[in-house]
Design a protein around this motif. Sequence first.
Motif, PDB file in Angstrom:
ATOM      1  N   ASP A 146       0.848  -1.186   0.000  1.00  0.00           N
ATOM      2  CA  ASP A 146       0.000   0.000   0.000  1.00  0.00           C
ATOM      3  C   ASP A 146       0.888   1.242   0.000  1.00  0.00           C
ATOM      4  N   ALA A 147       0.262   2.383  -0.317  1.00  0.00           N
ATOM      5  CA  ALA A 147       1.031   3.605  -0.545  1.00  0.00           C
ATOM      6  C   ALA A 147       1.814   4.032   0.696  1.00  0.00           C
ATOM      7  N   VAL A 148       1.241   3.833   1.890  1.00  0.00           N
ATOM      8  CA  VAL A 148       1.931   4.256   3.110  1.00  0.00           C
ATOM      9  C   VAL A 148       3.194   3.420   3.318  1.00  0.00           C
ATOM     10  N   THR A 149       3.047   2.096   3.150  1.00  0.00           N
ATOM     11  CA  THR A 149       4.194   1.200   3.303  1.00  0.00           C
ATOM     12  C   THR A 149       5.242   1.482   2.228  1.00  0.00           C
ATOM     13  N   GLN A 150       4.771   1.761   1.011  1.00  0.00           N
ATOM     14  CA  GLN A 150       5.675   2.081  -0.088  1.00  0.00           C
ATOM     15  C   GLN A 150       6.525   3.309   0.254  1.00  0.00           C
ATOM     16  N   ALA A 151       5.881   4.351   0.725  1.00  0.00           N
ATOM     17  CA  ALA A 151       6.604   5.582   1.044  1.00  0.00           C
ATOM     18  C   ALA A 151       7.615   5.333   2.160  1.00  0.00           C
TER      19      ALA A 151
END
Lengths: 267, 205
Positions: free
Chosen positions: B155-160
């Motif tokens: 997900d985007a949060v984990t990616q960032a």
Amino acid sequence: MTGTLLEVHGLEVDFVQYERGLRRRTVHALTGMDLTADAGEVVALVGASGAGKSLLASAVLGLLPANAVERGNVLFDGVRQDAAGRRRHAGRGMTLLPQATGFLDPLATVGRQVRRSAQLAGHDDPRGAAAQALARRGLGPEVLRRYPHELSGGMARRVLVAMATLSSPRVLLADEPTTGLPPADVGATLRELRTMADEGCAVVLITHELRAALEVADHVVICREGRTVDTADPAAFTGDGDALTHPFTRALWQALPGNGFRVAEGV
Amino acid sequence: MLQAEGVWFRYARDRPWVLTGDDLGIEAGEVLGLCGPSGGGKSTLGRVLAGHLRPDRGRVTVDGAVPRPRRAPHPVQLVLQQPERAIDPRWTVRQALAATGAELDGLDERLVHRDWLDRYPHEISGGELQRVNLARALLVRPRYLVADEISASLDAVTQARIWTLLLEHCREAGIGVLAISHDRPLLETVAGRVLDRSPVPDAAG
């Protein structure tokens, strides 16, 4: 053709597994999924891989393996259905557009498989219906004679779309239909889902790509670690995300490259 | 500098060329993005750079020489999208990291928390396992890192979070990174410059 076609309330799924010997353990895979899709709507189900999105689709269609234990309610067309009841609707009314091209039979030609779908869907002329369904997606008659391994990823995806839509489903569960496709094909696939919804189908678009979902969805359901945490209006995904009420949804939006790539703590 | 010089590659003699005389250079400490549609040879190029595949023609050099690792780890490490396929499910995180032969003292604790060490891969989340996977590649002190779609299923949060940690580590250690992804906005955020690779006409289906 209006009204709620699919309702999922508090769906939980556990798997009972054996580890060493006869020692059993229970894995809580889904811990509370809620989702509602009306006729004419595209509902996007967004979450990371492992969040339980594909599992929700299998559960809704009654296709879970024997070691799964399920709780909660699933209603199709207003009627509560148990797993066996839902399995009877799978492919007739409720259809899965599967994620992986491995869902095609590697030993049968494309033509045979699409004709079989047309036959099961009750078309009088399966041969004609199959050719027409492929032609609508830019695939010529030569594709009918090919085997799945002779198709590119994008072509295989279009074949799956053709097969899934032949039965004119009332509920379509599209599982990551755009992953790995070039941008032009992503747009075409999403537009096709939108068109199906506009013609009265309830479409559940399962994806981990939030941006793609926002282009076609009427509602966005966010799920995380086996539960749905928020339902948001696509229009609220704008600017800094101030219109988003749930902290995880806002964090997802703000973490996108182009929106700041911010790492929120404590969500 | 990590350099590919006129690299040609095909998977078999009766298969079309995937790489046709590719040139590419990454400076130490630089982050280079590589994007393009699937089937364009991005991952193949990454594997050739990391020494997993031997080019049919041309060569890959690290700081001027063709790397010939015998007992030492390869100076170019490759990290892929699915950590669950890269780590033996029957090993604890500690065992997986120790298998590199490097001392665990050098472990980046921002990437891997101490309390994950005695857990099995299925006992931590996918994002956490990808951090272990990255930490393992960094543990052998590579000069360059090829990151092939490392955050595509997160997900985007984990990616960032993963990219922030990775870039911090690589900046400090002067590691050059080739970031491969289909996600152009991601590459424009993490990379200094971005190359767009169009598919080889023969290879496109």
